[in-house]
Scaffold this active site. Structure first.
Site, PDB file in Angstrom:
ATOM      1  N   GLY A  58     -12.729  -4.451   1.064  1.00  0.00           N
ATOM      2  CA  GLY A  58     -14.229  -4.105   1.146  1.00  0.00           C
ATOM      3  C   GLY A  58     -14.905  -3.252   0.302  1.00  0.00           C
ATOM      4  N   LYS A  72     -18.473 -18.746   1.726  1.00  0.00           N
ATOM      5  CA  LYS A  72     -19.988 -18.593   1.866  1.00  0.00           C
ATOM      6  C   LYS A  72     -20.781 -17.837   1.080  1.00  0.00           C
ATOM      7  CE  LYS A  72     -19.523 -19.442   7.229  1.00  0.00           C
ATOM      8  NZ  LYS A  72     -19.945 -18.912   8.571  1.00  0.00           N
ATOM      9  N   GLY A  98      -9.080  -9.770  -0.616  1.00  0.00           N
ATOM     10  CA  GLY A  98      -7.928 -10.152   0.149  1.00  0.00           C
ATOM     11  C   GLY A  98      -7.640 -11.481  -0.140  1.00  0.00           C
ATOM     12  N   ARG A 122       0.865  -1.140  -0.034  1.00  0.00           N
ATOM     13  CA  ARG A 122       0.057   0.189   0.046  1.00  0.00           C
ATOM     14  C   ARG A 122       0.721   1.324  -0.091  1.00  0.00           C
ATOM     15  NH1 ARG A 122      -5.307  -1.417   3.700  1.00  0.00           N
ATOM     16  NH2 ARG A 122      -6.488  -2.563   1.874  1.00  0.00           N
TER      17      ARG A 122
END
Length: 399
Positions: free
Chosen positions: A378, A198, A355, A37
């Site tokens: 996100g 999931k 990620g 980053r």
């Protein structure tokens, strides 16, 4: 793209430029363990500095919950940021108030100043107007280069953009342009690869994608829920049985939208979730009761490779199997290599993010071979879900 301003045409010489970046990097014993980053933030900061701006860097780190926490100070990042820029970086012990004001006043043209953790103030995450005004008072221009924080309506990502001339930095610009090519105005056919454990965490994502892509490849543990919903035995595999009806509804939406959904036709099964566990390949409808599905099989790999080869654009979020354990990384690695080869041959535009996805592509050694790999997490997922990102919307309103 034309709906937000960039730093291209902006005169920055002698101006105080607030640059919101994401320096929330992994640390251990006060040392940065992954400088990705920092490296991605450096080009915008270096360019503004070289053009004579007084560069004031804003960032958060961790979750200090509005309190000063020494272990979450940005001070240890001064040295790695200086190394990335090839010049010294000054530091202020606060991001507003006398300490910040004095440090900004002392900044010379071309100088770079890192302000202390924004989240030491609870007003940052609350997008408090007075706090945003205090931040804005430190600059003449505002540059948002933190797409990874753009899904949060915080003072430094959204509030300041309404108080100063606002524009996108190079990283934000590259991210938005890549995402627009992938799902905004893509070349078709478009394929989406969605994996992970999931279905429940990606309901919004799947619902948005079936209406926007031509092909949807579903892998990982979430594929088990779809297989089980269709009456197939999945043994003791990870599954969300209570979402069977939802899975069938998603398949129905896909049919109505003429989106082809691809599920595994064969799978790799093992008796336990363990690296190197004895495994075998079985048909997707023949998982033994005492086994669990941990990867896609060779026929599924070949099917997915063929389908991807017929596409012009691909977006990827989530691995196809338990990629962190050999030999259950084979499906993810094989498809990742195919995508990389097609991208290198200029036959495919490939955009990936999330990620686990970034980790899987890095493990496969192809992270640099995709058209664009987002480290946004996100924010990338919410963009794929079709949601409005406050940090991006603020730039567009300012255009």
């Amino acid at each position: 793209m034309s709906d937000f301003r960039t730093i291209d045409a902006e005169k920055v010489e002698g101006k105080r430029v607030l640059v919101r970046v994401d320096l929330n990097v992994p640390m251990k014993n006060g040392k940065v363990t992954d400088a990705t980053r920092i490296e991605r933030a450096a080009p915008t900061l270096a360019e503004l500095s070289s053009r004579g701006a007084k560069v004031i860097v804003l960032s958060h780190f961790g979750r200090p919950d509005g309190k000063r926490a020494p272990e979450m100070s940005l001070k240890p990042l001064v040295e790695p940021l200086s190394e990335a820029l090839g010049k010294p970086v000054a530091f202020a012990d606060d991001c507003i108030g006398p300490a910040a004001e004095a440090a900004v006043a002392a900044l010379k043209q071309g100088g770079v100043l890192l302000l202390e953790n924004l989240r030491f103030h609870k007003e940052e995450e609350k997008n408090d107007p007075a706090f945003a005004t205090k931040l804005a008072a430190l600059g003449d221009l505002y540059v948002n280069d933190a797409f990874s924080a753009a899904h949060r309506a915080h003072a430094s990502t959204e509030g300041v953009a309404h108080r100063l001339p606002a524009m996108a930095g190079r990283l934000m610009q590259a991210e938005l342009e890549a995402l627009d090519k992938a799902l905004g105005k893509p070349k078709r056919p478009v394929c989406a690869v969605v994996g992970g454990a999931k279905v429940s965490t990606k309901l919004d994502l799947l619902g948005n994608l079936v209406a926007r892509v031509d092909k949807l490849i579903i892998g990982g543990g979430m594929a088990n829920t779809f297989l089980q919903a269709q009456g197939l035995s999945i043994g003791k595999s990870l599954s969300e049985k209570d979402l069977g009806k939802t899975a069938l509804e998603i398949l129905g939406k896909a049919r109505a939208a003429k989106c082809t959904v691809l599920l595994p036709v064969d799978v790799v099964v093992a008796g336990e979730f363990k690296a190197g566990a004895p495994s075998k390949v079985v048909s997707a409808d023949a998982c033994p009761d005492d086994q669990m599905i941990l990867d896609i099989g060779p026929k599924s790999i070949a099917l997915y490779q063929k389908e991807v080869g017929d596409c012009a654009t691909l977006v990827w979020n989530g691995p196809l199997g338990a990629f962190e354990m050999k030999p259950f990384d084979r499906g993810t690695v094989a498809l990742a290599n195919t995508v990389a080869d097609l991208t290198s041959a200029k036959k495919l535009l490939s955009v990936a993010g999330g990620g686990d996805t970034v980790a899987a592509l890095a493990a496969a050694g192809v992270e640099e071979k995709f058209s664009y790999v987002s480290t946004a997490g996100g924010a990338f997922l919410e963009w794929m879900e079709g949601k409005t990102l406050p940090g991006v919307a603020a730039l567009r309103r300012a255009a």
